[in-house]
Design an enzyme around this catalytic site. Sequence first.
Site, PDB file in Angstrom:
ATOM      1  N   SER B 153       0.836  -1.198   0.000  1.00  7.06           N
ATOM      2  CA  SER B 153       0.000   0.000   0.000  1.00  7.06           C
ATOM      3  C   SER B 153       0.876   1.255   0.000  1.00  7.06           C
ATOM      4  CB  SER B 153      -0.929  -0.051   1.222  1.00  7.06           C
ATOM      5  OG  SER B 153      -1.906   0.952   1.157  1.00  7.06           O
ATOM      6  N   ASP B 318      -8.631  -6.603  -4.373  1.00 10.65           N
ATOM      7  CA  ASP B 318      -8.289  -5.269  -3.868  1.00 10.65           C
ATOM      8  C   ASP B 318      -8.927  -4.227  -4.793  1.00 10.65           C
ATOM      9  OD1 ASP B 318      -7.178  -2.912  -2.980  1.00 10.65           O
ATOM     10  OD2 ASP B 318      -5.096  -3.611  -3.066  1.00 10.65           O
ATOM     11  N   HIS B 351      -7.875  -5.140  -0.011  1.00  6.95           N
ATOM     12  CA  HIS B 351      -6.597  -4.435   0.119  1.00  6.95           C
ATOM     13  C   HIS B 351      -5.767  -5.013   1.264  1.00  6.95           C
ATOM     14  CE1 HIS B 351      -3.803  -1.215  -0.457  1.00  6.95           C
ATOM     15  NE2 HIS B 351      -3.987  -0.720   0.746  1.00  6.95           N
TER      16      HIS B 351
END
Lengths: 199, 374
Positions: B153, B318, B351
Amino acid sequence: MTHTLGRPDFELIAGWIEPGHRVLDLGCGDGSLLKHLIEQRGVKGVGVEIDDANVLAAIRNGINVIQGNLERGLDEFADQAFDHVVLSRTLQTVRHTEGILSEMLRVGREAVVSFPNFAYWKNLRSVLDGRMPVSEDLPYQWYDSPNVRFFTLLDFEALCAKMGLIIRERSVLDEEGKPVTSEVNFLGSLAVYRLTQHR
Amino acid sequence: MPGQSVGVVESQRAHFDQPLHLRSGGILPAYDLVFETYGTLNAAKSNAILVCHALSGHHHVAGHYADQPENVGWWDNIVGPGRPLDTDKFFIVGLNNLGGCHGSSGPSSINPSTGKPWGAEFPIVAVNDWVHSQARLADRLGIESWAAVMGGSLGGMQALRWSITYPERVRNAIVVAAAPKLSAQNIAFNDVARQAILTDPDFHGGNYYEYNTRPVRGLRLARMLGHITYLSDDQMGEKFGRDLRNSAFSFGFDVEFEVESYLRYQGDKFAGYFDANTYLLMTKALDYFDPSREDNGNLTATMARSKANFLIASFTTDWRFSPARSKEIVAALLANGRNVSYAEIDLNFGHDSFLMEDAHYHGVIDAYLRNIKL
């Protein structure tokens, strides 16, 4: 499809590729062909592979591999980024045949395509005997085969003509990997082509 | 899981006196970074891996503290002897980024020039500022170049930025569940989260420390919203469905559905320890992140400056930073002829998948790292 070392088309393909060339191998399996080309011919290589286990194996082999589905095109690759784009024993598993062939020649100067010949005499005899063929180059039962397109050398060459693709070279092998020079559509088990496009 | 935890770890603190010129034009005259290391730096100092954290992460990447056995690092499942980030081979460094709230200089730490918490005075930091501060930590540790910089991320974005800002100092970049820049939808979610904090009456313009209060309601809402975007629809469906805490509808606004209960719990837990100003800073760092801005949006031109080998990984479920976003990075690297591998991992946790333990996912990271020559 998974490459295995020592496959007869490997040496043929390697022979067509110059040292230092940029090579894209579509359906690269565990990366054996690219590894062979990198080690033997000093090429710069990238593979595309859909299967998780093969992607993992290719990374383990130190090969640049991009996980992706050939049916969805080659969007992440720029025009003419490669000298050779290889599709080894995979065309018969792809539904969008014309799409992948034109994508290959968009991203590469030359396409190298190998596929099993469904008109090989043993395959024909098998069908005449009432059974779908299973052979060295078609090693699947009808119910577990990844193959979705069934075609012959003549069929493929007719498609190339329709698409305006130029056949630069053709090699045909029998089941033992020995070259076949006559009656190729009947005596050949595996065909390997070099294709380009009119410029 | 194969391998072991690194076991008991300790955090360290480094103080930096050299002013840091920030992307915003501001200057941090001095700052502290807290960090942890696992494994041993080899004599050639060639085996170091920097693990960058995401929005709510910190320096405690792996292991646990001797006096807090339950306080296990946020990426413990991937670090340790025999694990992908193998501490028998690599020297792992994790730190808390500037602006954080876990010990590094940030809005809740004391501004030496006033003797009070920085609060709203703490400058907005960009991803590239973090990279520069991390480079100074590397200097301090004697690490000339990283064997790898990696993160998921926002952490992945730091790895990407490292490869552009310090191409000579990054041999491999492992970028997981990231994007080359945020989309309008990403920024929109971040702004709703910020608005929740900024409009909380307890926010006091960011100087709530002086009022002995914290904007917990706003922070809680921000986290609840964020949390929804970290999960996949399928996973929420499987985990909660439409399950009720009690068997019948209560026709009121108290917690009824299990998903409400879960989100409120997550929001409360987070608001209990995280600093709202840090949350604001981290989301702004995300929004501003766009290395291609230096090249008029041409990411291919930007990635031409990198020299690292890359492993890019994304997750099929995601939707915050979808596989298509990772593939933008892959395409820019391919266009430059960089060594890059890309894995699209089929995991059901949205995610958040990047934090999960999965044999294939960890196998990919492990296989890549094992091929790194020191």
